[in-house]
Motif scaffolding. Structure first.
Motif, mmCIF file in Angstrom:
data_model
loop_
_atom_site.group_PDB
_atom_site.id
_atom_site.type_symbol
_atom_site.label_atom_id
_atom_site.label_comp_id
_atom_site.label_asym_id
_atom_site.label_seq_id
_atom_site.Cartn_x
_atom_site.Cartn_y
_atom_site.Cartn_z
ATOM 1 N N THR A 44 10.378 11.344 -20.891
ATOM 2 C CA THR A 44 9.607 12.297 -20.102
ATOM 3 C C THR A 44 9.381 11.730 -18.699
ATOM 4 O OG1 THR A 44 7.541 11.273 -20.743
ATOM 5 C CG2 THR A 44 8.347 13.037 -22.160
ATOM 6 N N ALA A 45 8.868 12.573 -17.811
ATOM 7 C CA ALA A 45 8.533 12.104 -16.467
ATOM 8 C C ALA A 45 7.492 10.986 -16.559
ATOM 9 C CB ALA A 45 8.003 13.268 -15.636
ATOM 10 N N GLU A 46 6.602 11.118 -17.528
ATOM 11 C CA GLU A 46 5.566 10.089 -17.694
ATOM 12 C C GLU A 46 6.182 8.752 -18.130
ATOM 13 O OE1 GLU A 46 1.744 9.151 -20.513
ATOM 14 O OE2 GLU A 46 2.754 11.075 -20.716
ATOM 15 N N ASP A 47 7.183 8.826 -19.026
ATOM 16 C CA ASP A 47 7.879 7.601 -19.445
ATOM 17 C C ASP A 47 8.543 6.938 -18.236
ATOM 18 O OD1 ASP A 47 7.331 7.884 -22.206
ATOM 19 O OD2 ASP A 47 8.983 9.301 -22.430
ATOM 20 N N ILE A 48 9.176 7.755 -17.402
ATOM 21 C CA ILE A 48 9.876 7.206 -16.235
ATOM 22 C C ILE A 48 8.865 6.556 -15.290
ATOM 23 C CG2 ILE A 48 11.248 7.821 -14.187
ATOM 24 C CD1 ILE A 48 12.540 10.005 -16.044
ATOM 25 N N ASP A 49 7.725 7.202 -15.104
ATOM 26 C CA ASP A 49 6.684 6.614 -14.243
ATOM 27 C C ASP A 49 6.212 5.267 -14.789
ATOM 28 O OD1 ASP A 49 6.832 8.751 -12.578
ATOM 29 O OD2 ASP A 49 4.996 9.740 -13.298
ATOM 30 N N LEU A 50 6.039 5.206 -16.110
ATOM 31 C CA LEU A 50 5.597 3.938 -16.718
ATOM 32 C C LEU A 50 6.643 2.844 -16.506
ATOM 33 C CD1 LEU A 50 4.020 5.290 -20.012
ATOM 34 C CD2 LEU A 50 2.929 3.653 -18.490
ATOM 35 N N VAL A 51 7.924 3.207 -16.680
ATOM 36 C CA VAL A 51 8.992 2.219 -16.464
ATOM 37 C C VAL A 51 8.967 1.751 -15.017
ATOM 38 C CG1 VAL A 51 11.493 1.874 -16.359
ATOM 39 C CG2 VAL A 51 10.493 3.077 -18.309
ATOM 40 N N LEU A 52 8.845 2.701 -14.094
ATOM 41 C CA LEU A 52 8.898 2.330 -12.677
ATOM 42 C C LEU A 52 7.687 1.486 -12.265
ATOM 43 C CD1 LEU A 52 10.412 5.569 -11.094
ATOM 44 C CD2 LEU A 52 11.555 3.395 -11.548
ATOM 45 N N ALA A 53 6.540 1.758 -12.885
ATOM 46 C CA ALA A 53 5.371 0.910 -12.594
ATOM 47 C C ALA A 53 5.659 -0.520 -13.047
ATOM 48 C CB ALA A 53 4.133 1.461 -13.305
ATOM 49 N N ALA A 54 6.321 -0.643 -14.208
ATOM 50 C CA ALA A 54 6.636 -1.982 -14.729
ATOM 51 C C ALA A 54 7.706 -2.665 -13.885
ATOM 52 C CB ALA A 54 7.096 -1.866 -16.183
ATOM 53 N N THR A 55 8.758 -1.925 -13.514
ATOM 54 C CA THR A 55 9.849 -2.576 -12.768
ATOM 55 C C THR A 55 9.387 -2.964 -11.362
ATOM 56 O OG1 THR A 55 10.727 -0.373 -12.200
ATOM 57 C CG2 THR A 55 11.750 -1.528 -14.061
ATOM 58 N N ASP A 56 8.473 -2.201 -10.795
ATOM 59 C CA ASP A 56 7.978 -2.559 -9.462
ATOM 60 C C ASP A 56 7.313 -3.938 -9.514
ATOM 61 O OD1 ASP A 56 7.697 -1.834 -6.722
ATOM 62 O OD2 ASP A 56 5.552 -1.529 -7.080
ATOM 63 N N GLN A 57 6.490 -4.148 -10.532
ATOM 64 C CA GLN A 57 5.828 -5.452 -10.680
ATOM 65 C C GLN A 57 6.837 -6.539 -11.047
ATOM 66 O OE1 GLN A 57 2.575 -6.091 -9.789
ATOM 67 N NE2 GLN A 57 3.100 -4.090 -8.940
ATOM 68 N N ALA A 58 7.878 -6.159 -11.805
ATOM 69 C CA ALA A 58 8.918 -7.138 -12.156
ATOM 70 C C ALA A 58 9.688 -7.571 -10.907
ATOM 71 C CB ALA A 58 9.863 -6.544 -13.201
ATOM 72 N N PHE A 59 9.958 -6.620 -10.009
ATOM 73 C CA PHE A 59 10.601 -6.987 -8.735
ATOM 74 C C PHE A 59 9.680 -7.902 -7.930
ATOM 75 C CE2 PHE A 59 13.425 -3.071 -9.008
ATOM 76 C CZ PHE A 59 14.605 -3.791 -9.077
ATOM 77 N N ALA A 60 8.372 -7.611 -7.989
ATOM 78 C CA ALA A 60 7.419 -8.457 -7.251
ATOM 79 C C ALA A 60 7.510 -9.905 -7.739
ATOM 80 C CB ALA A 60 5.998 -7.925 -7.437
ATOM 81 N N ALA A 61 7.665 -10.080 -9.061
ATOM 82 C CA ALA A 61 7.759 -11.438 -9.612
ATOM 83 C C ALA A 61 9.040 -12.126 -9.136
ATOM 84 C CB ALA A 61 7.720 -11.369 -11.140
ATOM 85 N N VAL A 62 10.138 -11.363 -9.055
ATOM 86 C CA VAL A 62 11.401 -11.933 -8.588
ATOM 87 C C VAL A 62 11.271 -12.315 -7.118
ATOM 88 C CG1 VAL A 62 13.851 -11.459 -8.144
ATOM 89 C CG2 VAL A 62 12.796 -10.682 -10.290
ATOM 90 N N ARG A 63 10.650 -11.432 -6.348
ATOM 91 C CA ARG A 63 10.437 -11.710 -4.911
ATOM 92 C C ARG A 63 9.651 -13.017 -4.744
ATOM 93 N NH1 ARG A 63 13.218 -10.566 -0.952
ATOM 94 N NH2 ARG A 63 13.135 -12.804 -1.061
ATOM 95 N N GLU A 64 8.626 -13.141 -5.579
ATOM 96 C CA GLU A 64 7.782 -14.340 -5.489
ATOM 97 C C GLU A 64 8.587 -15.592 -5.849
ATOM 98 O OE1 GLU A 64 4.037 -13.870 -7.482
ATOM 99 O OE2 GLU A 64 3.714 -16.033 -7.492
ATOM 100 N N ARG A 65 9.433 -15.495 -6.911
ATOM 101 C CA ARG A 65 10.253 -16.639 -7.317
ATOM 102 C C ARG A 65 11.174 -17.075 -6.171
ATOM 103 N NH1 ARG A 65 13.045 -18.133 -12.231
ATOM 104 N NH2 ARG A 65 11.053 -17.658 -13.232
ATOM 105 N N LEU A 66 11.722 -16.070 -5.460
ATOM 106 C CA LEU A 66 12.664 -16.380 -4.381
ATOM 107 C C LEU A 66 11.951 -16.813 -3.101
ATOM 108 C CD1 LEU A 66 15.258 -13.490 -4.838
ATOM 109 C CD2 LEU A 66 15.593 -15.908 -5.341
#
Ligand SMILES: Cc1ncc(COP(=O)(O)O)c(C=O)c1O
Length: 439
Positions: free
Chosen positions: A415-437
């Motif tokens: 659902t659109a809600e599922d996609i929003d939840l995934v994107l909220a998670a991946t945004d923070q996951a990218f933040a962690a990668v950015r921080e590592r780099l």
């Protein structure tokens, strides 16, 4: 969109009373004590070799991944501790309409009440074979089995029986199952198990022609997947000229063209995955999505290989169980009736657009490859998958179940809600990668 979890009352949705149906928490960055998973892993270590084996072993994955899963519904799954996730692995492919699809489960239950494993197959076997032949353009007949490896192995056996030849060409690095002739791990495999294999490079027609030349008049078949989806590598769509070239090669040599549609079948197209490319194989192998999670595989073929198919002895104690066949009929019917292929493409496109935009916003260079329904993400230059593993671990920790070294699967239940939840998670996951780099 097919079989959407109810927006208000579904498991893990806002307002869910803590998950009466799921008995678990909604996806998200909730605290995740893993007591049940840890205890199960400890018990498994003494009674299951290696604690777990095969493609679902969490051993090689970051510690954020649970090993044991308790239940699923729609596009959500819950682990043994009751933690919820939006499911982007779909049981590594079998779940296409979403977990516990009502019509599929009703069909399975109705058949189970009649009988499942009996002295002969149920009438559903003929109904399913008819449906498969009507649905897949190159199919004049169908044979049923249990797993994808059964189906790819049967295709090779049928090709050899029909042609009286031995050699099968496979793309280097491609996965076709876990039998000795094709397992990617060498333990327990003899040279004789591989003696009749030749290799070519995916999308490289010259290499296929040259491998065919080496096989000479012993060429029984060319086996190929719809696109290059080797685990751990960026995916590569098929070059239509390559597909057409393999068809011509097989026509010229009398070898069988075998399409391994085990992973892609009924995710990209309601028919063989090469129908949109305009190339029909002689034989095709199916499993995973054809019964929305119920255990079933199929070999489909054209009339030229019917006698060979009838001549081989292939069977298994559970191959003729009626319940998965009833589930397959309901699955294939629902795929068409509920616009599931379109739903997966829409959800996959929204996911890709969102994730690629996030990566750019975080200044990270990623490769997002493959069809949107079966995507895979890598970070530029991340050869040892260190960044990919960090990204996946952070996403899983926040309730988006993806994989660092295997393509993901989008189901029609997203659902659109599922996609929003995934994107909220991946945004923070990218933040962690950015921080590592750094930066
Ligand atoms: C392309 C392909 N072929 C064959 C197989 C083997 O299927 P199974 O694991 O059901 O034996 C798989 C499984 O992932 C696959 O992806």
């Amino acid at each position: 969109m097919a079989h959407q979890a109810p927006a208000k009352a579904g498991p893990g949705s806002p307002g869910d009373s803590g998950g009466q149906e799921s008995g678990g928490r909604p996806p998200g960055p909730a605290p995740r004590p893993r007591a049940a998973d840890r205890a199960l892993r400890q018990r498994a270590a003494s009674v299951i070799p290696g604690g777990m084996y095969g493609h679902q072993s969490a051993g090689p994955l970051p510690p954020e991944y649970p090993q044991f899963m308790r239940n699923g519904r729609g596009a959500r799954v819950w682990d043994a501790d009751g933690n919820g996730y939006v499911d982007l692995m779909c049981s590594y492919g079998p779940v296409v309409l979403g977990h516990q699809h009502p019509k599929v489960e009703a069909a399975a239950r109705a058949q189970a009440e009649l009988g499942d494993c009996q002295n002969g197959p149920g009438p559903v076997m003929v109904e399913l074979a008819e449906l498969l032949v009507a649905t897949v353009r190159h199919a004049d007949w169908a044979m049923l089995a249990k797993n994808g490896t059964d189906a790819t192995t049967m295709c090779c056996t049928i090709a050899r029986a029909q042609t009286g030849r031995n050699r099968i060409l496979v793309a280097r690095g491609a996965y076709h199952g876990a039998a000795p002739w094709c397992t990617p791990r060498p333990a327990g495999v003899t040279a004789a198990d591989r003696a009749n294999l030749g290799h070519y490079e995916f999308n490289d027609l010259d290499s296929a022609r040259s491998a065919a030349g080496e096989a000479g008049d012993d060429l029984a078949a060319v086996l190929v997947s719809p696109f290059r989806h080797d685990a751990g590598y960026d995916q590569e769509l098929v070059d239509p000229a390559f597909a057409r070239g393999l068809r011509e090669l097989c026509d010229a040599t009398g070898a069988a063209l075998i399409l391994d549609d085990v992973r892609c079948g009924f995710r990209l197209h309601l028919g063989s995955s090469w129908e949109p490319v305009g190339v029909d194989p002689d034989l095709s192998a199916w499993s995973k999505a054809i019964a929305n999670g119920h255990p079933l595989a199929a070999v489909l073929g054209g009339d030229r290989f019917r006698d060979g198919a009838a001549s081989v002895f292939v069977t298994g104690s559970f191959w003729f169980s009626a319940v998965p066949m009833a589930a397959a009929i309901a699955t294939i019917t629902a795929l068409g009736e509920e616009g599931a292929l379109e739903a997966m493409e829409r959800a996959g496109t929204a996911l890709r657009d969102g994730i690629v935009a996030q990566a750019a916003a975080w200044g990270l260079e990623v490769n997002y490859t493959g069809p949107v329904q079966m995507p895979y993400l890598t970070f530029a230059g991340d050869r040892d998958h260190a960044l990919g593993s960090l990204f996946a671990a952070e996403a899983v920790r926040r309730g988006a179940y993806i994989h660092p070294r295997h393509n993901w699967f989008v189901s029609a239940a997203m659902t659109a809600e599922d996609i929003d939840l995934v994107l909220a998670a991946t945004d923070q996951a990218f933040a962690a990668v950015r921080e590592r780099l750094g930066g």
